[in-house]
Design an enzyme around this catalytic site. Structure first.
Site, PDB file in Angstrom:
ATOM      1  CG  HIS A  65       4.063   2.843  -8.154  1.00  0.00           C
ATOM      2  ND1 HIS A  65       4.383   3.922  -8.936  1.00  0.00           N
ATOM      3  CD2 HIS A  65       3.665   1.898  -8.705  1.00  0.00           C
ATOM      4  CE1 HIS A  65       3.795   3.503 -10.021  1.00  0.00           C
ATOM      5  NE2 HIS A  65       3.492   2.311 -10.014  1.00  0.00           N
ATOM      6  NE  ARG A  85      -5.444  -6.916  -9.327  1.00  0.00           N
ATOM      7  CZ  ARG A  85      -5.626  -7.669  -7.965  1.00  0.00           C
ATOM      8  NH1 ARG A  85      -4.587  -7.962  -7.561  1.00  0.00           N
ATOM      9  NH2 ARG A  85      -6.689  -7.563  -7.540  1.00  0.00           N
ATOM     10  NE  ARG A 126      -7.250  -8.260 -14.621  1.00  0.00           N
ATOM     11  CZ  ARG A 126      -7.348  -7.584 -13.424  1.00  0.00           C
ATOM     12  NH1 ARG A 126      -8.144  -8.171 -12.812  1.00  0.00           N
ATOM     13  NH2 ARG A 126      -6.537  -6.738 -12.856  1.00  0.00           N
ATOM     14  CD  GLU A 165     -13.643  -7.990 -12.984  1.00  0.00           C
ATOM     15  OE1 GLU A 165     -12.748  -7.762 -11.858  1.00  0.00           O
ATOM     16  OE2 GLU A 165     -13.008  -7.745 -14.226  1.00  0.00           O
ATOM     17  CG  ASN A 217     -11.059  -6.996  -5.385  1.00  0.00           C
ATOM     18  OD1 ASN A 217     -11.176  -7.643  -4.029  1.00  0.00           O
ATOM     19  ND2 ASN A 217      -9.756  -7.159  -5.399  1.00  0.00           N
ATOM     20  CG  ASP A 218     -14.186  -4.444 -10.339  1.00  0.00           C
ATOM     21  OD1 ASP A 218     -14.367  -3.760  -9.602  1.00  0.00           O
ATOM     22  OD2 ASP A 218     -13.026  -4.898 -10.732  1.00  0.00           O
ATOM     23  NE  ARG A 271     -11.400  -2.100  -6.794  1.00  0.00           N
ATOM     24  CZ  ARG A 271     -10.928  -3.172  -7.268  1.00  0.00           C
ATOM     25  NH1 ARG A 271     -11.633  -3.730  -8.579  1.00  0.00           N
ATOM     26  NH2 ARG A 271      -9.899  -3.686  -7.022  1.00  0.00           N
ATOM     27  CB  CYS A 328      -8.330 -14.183  -8.735  1.00  0.00           C
ATOM     28  SG  CYS A 328      -9.455 -13.172  -9.847  1.00  0.00           S
TER      29      CYS A 328
HETATM   30  C1  PEP Z   1     -11.347  -8.149  -8.612  1.00  0.00           C
HETATM   31  O1  PEP Z   1     -12.248  -7.301  -9.169  1.00  0.00           O
HETATM   32  O2  PEP Z   1     -11.707  -8.657  -7.696  1.00  0.00           O
HETATM   33  C2  PEP Z   1     -10.100  -8.381  -9.407  1.00  0.00           C
HETATM   34  C3  PEP Z   1      -9.393  -9.271  -8.882  1.00  0.00           C
HETATM   35  O3  PEP Z   1      -9.777  -7.388 -10.184  1.00  0.00           O
HETATM   36  P1  PEP Z   1      -9.097  -6.141  -9.634  1.00  0.00           P
HETATM   37  O4  PEP Z   1      -9.103  -5.982  -8.154  1.00  0.00           O
HETATM   38  O5  PEP Z   1      -7.954  -6.003 -10.349  1.00  0.00           O
HETATM   39  O6  PEP Z   1      -9.936  -5.085 -10.082  1.00  0.00           O
HETATM   40 MG    MG Z   2     -11.862  -6.266 -10.983  1.00  0.00          MG
END
Ligand code: PEP
Ligand code: MG
Length: 546
Positions: free
Chosen positions: A186, A293, A328, A426, A447-448, A458, A495
């Site tokens: 945070h 998010r 989301r 993802e 990211n995922d 990750r 995203c």
């Molecule tokens: C992702 O996985 O790229 C994503 C945007 O979701 P998060 O990072 O919240 O898992």
């Molecule tokens: Mg994700």
């Protein structure tokens, strides 16, 4: 004086020059001789009452999301069951200070030992409260105060709490460097929101300096210099000046739409990791919100009610002022546990019941969110998507569930609407077969997608070289999804963090991506890159890469 260089991990990027301000946290190791148990109880009660007043005043000056973090602490202080062990320890002969500090140490131990960043953030909230009450009992100052004549400062410490970050006067702080901390905590989120450069996990020797030493913080190169050489100071100052000039010129154009050199309009959307970030963001600079998010609103002690969620979603639509807002649904599990909702003890949480898989198994919790979304959808162009989709039946089931919620609301006479319903891409299985999903839009979560393509968690810092090295394979998957979306005539955006990465944005544009949803603080820079992109400038590079 000899120059010293320290390294750390970037929690909030940027450069700063200031005077060292070394601060320590209150430690349970302090030994305080107890008075009578009645005196100690009065002392403890006074510390709790004064802290409640401090926290209530702090909440009044904060926006809703920052206030939530503090409200969580206030709720703990109002919970007699939570405080009871302290009173019992005082009755058993301990000082108020030791009773409180050891009770909180025991409370935090599970969170501290957890490797995932969300639990670490929880630990931070407890530590914040522990230090606050500890300082009150010992008569210390509750906030970090910085004298104007010594500022700007670079704060060097082991930990900093969210409420300390919120109470800082930004113009007096050039940066923060911590020996502890984590980029997803945070405190880090709030440092980014407030534009304060911050490094975490710095070398412990950093704390051996003294107040007033000159410090250069380069939270773009992960470096900190104490008592820099003349040469270093000069080079750094020129870099800082150049950065300020570049930022100013990028900022001048940030409110204008982004066109490539070939005149192609690129939509720049905001990633809302936490609604607190919208306070620093001008909606003019964005073409809407590409990712919300919603996990952040589930971080309070109790789950958010339908009305509370409705208020948050409606505010996002108000901020966007007629532009599309993508929300989301809850993406808990994996690295984002939520107590009482996520499943404890999974061997592989990233490969387990997370995202939409969890929502399916928590219909009560999910229903509340869908009702709030359907109700707020009447206030503007809303898009709702589900995370971690793997097979087409999940998307079909989601549609049906949303319809049922709308029918339920209508039968109660509650105004509602069905927004566009889409999905995150993802998981490689979904990327490879995107055309088979009945979605109104796709949003690619790089990211995922990266972690599942590369088989590297990750948050595994030891293997981050593999994550970087395998970006090409993810770009290929993105190419497939963009192609399918084009054939299906539906929108596709990116995203994940790749959409904010200056090196990768040209490759995404080469692949035909036209909607980028980016970290709020990065929009000016991404627009700048888009404006310099054109077939002639990047096609060759991209062909090499693919
Ligand atoms: C992702 O996985 O790229 C994503 C945007 O979701 P998060 O990072 O919240 O898992
Ligand atoms: Mg994700």
């Amino acid at each position: 004086m000899r120059e010293q260089m320290f390294s750390g991990t970037i929690a909030s990027p940027g450069l700063g020059v200031g005077l060292a301000l070394l601060t320590g946290t209150v430690s349970a190791a302090i030994d305080i001789k107890p008075g009578t148990s009645d005196d100690e109880k009065v002392l403890f009660d006074l510390a709790v009452q004064l802290s409640k007043t401090d926290l209530s005043q702090l909440i009044e000056s904060l926006d809703e999301t920052s206030a939530n973090i503090i409200e969580f602490q206030l709720a703990l202080l109002e919970d007699d069951d939570f405080l009871a062990p302290v009173i019992a320890s005082i009755d058993a002969g301990m000082s108020a200070f030791s009773a409180w500090m050891s009770m909180m140490d025991a409370e935090v131990v599970d969170y501290d030992n957890a490797s995932d960043p969300y639990m670490a953030a929880r630990a931070e909230d407890y530590r914040d409260l522990q230090a606050r009450i500890g300082r009150r009992i010992t008569g210390g100052e509750p906030e970090l105060t910085i004298a104007s004549e010594n500022s700007p400062v670079v704060i060097l410490t082991d930990q900093i709490t969210p409420s300390q970050i919120l109470s800082l006067e930004v113009e007096k702080v050039a940066g923060i460097a911590l020996t502890g901390g984590a980029p997803s905590s945070h405190a880090s989120i709030l440092a980014r929101a407030r534009g304060i450069p911050m490094l975490v996990g710095c070398d412990a020797e950093m704390l051996i300096g003294k107040d007033g030493d000159l410090v250069l913080i380069d939270a773009s190169e992960s470096r900190l210099y104490v008592n820099p050489s003349e040469d270093r100071h000069q080079t750094f100052t020129s870099k800082l000046d150049a950065q300020r000039i570049a930022e100013r010129s990028m900022q001048n154009l940030v409110d204008h739409p982004a066109y490539t050199l070939d005149g192609v309009r690129i939509q720049l959307l905001a990633n809302v990791d936490n609604p607190v970030l919208l306070d620093m963001a001008n909606s003019q600079a964005f073409d809407g919100i590409g990712l919300t998010r919603t996990e952040c609103i589930y971080q309070t002690k109790t789950l958010p009610t339908e009305d509370e969620q409705y208020d948050v979603y409606r505010k996002l639509l108000q901020w966007a002022d007629g532009k599309p807002v993508t929300i989301r649904t809850l993406d808990a599990g994996g690295d984002k546990p939520i107590s009482g909702v996520t499943i404890d003890g999974e061997a592989n949480p990233f490969l387990g019941v997370r995202g939409y898989r969890l929502s399916q198994r928590r219909p009560g919790v999910f229903n509340v969110q869908l009702r709030a979304l359907a109700r707020s959808a009447i206030h503007g162009p809303m898009k709702v998507m589900i995370p971690m989709v793997t097979v087409p039946s999940e998307m079909r089931e989601f549609r049906q569930r949303f319809q049922e919620v709308v029918l339920e609301l209508e039968s109660e006479g509650v105004a509602c609407a069905v927004p566009q319903l889409g999905m995150m891409i993802e998981v490689p299985a979904a990327a490879l077969c995107a055309r088979e999903f009945d979605a109104d839009f796709f949003s690619i979560g790089t990211n995922d997608l990266l972690q599942y393509t590369v088989a590297v968690a990750r948050d595994n810092t030891q293997l981050s070289n593999l994550l970087k090295g395998a970006q090409t394979s993810v770009l290929r998957l993105i190419g497939l999804v963009v192609n399918d979306a084009r054939n299906m005539s539906i929108d596709v955006s990116v995203c994940g963090d790749m959409a904010s990465d200056p090196e990768l944005v040209p490759h995404l544009l080469d692949l035909g991506v036209r909607d980028l949803s980016v970290a709020i603080a990065q929009v000016a820079q991404v627009k700048h890159i888009v404006r310099g992109w054109g077939k002639s400038t990047t096609q060759e590079k991209s062909d090499d890469r693919l």
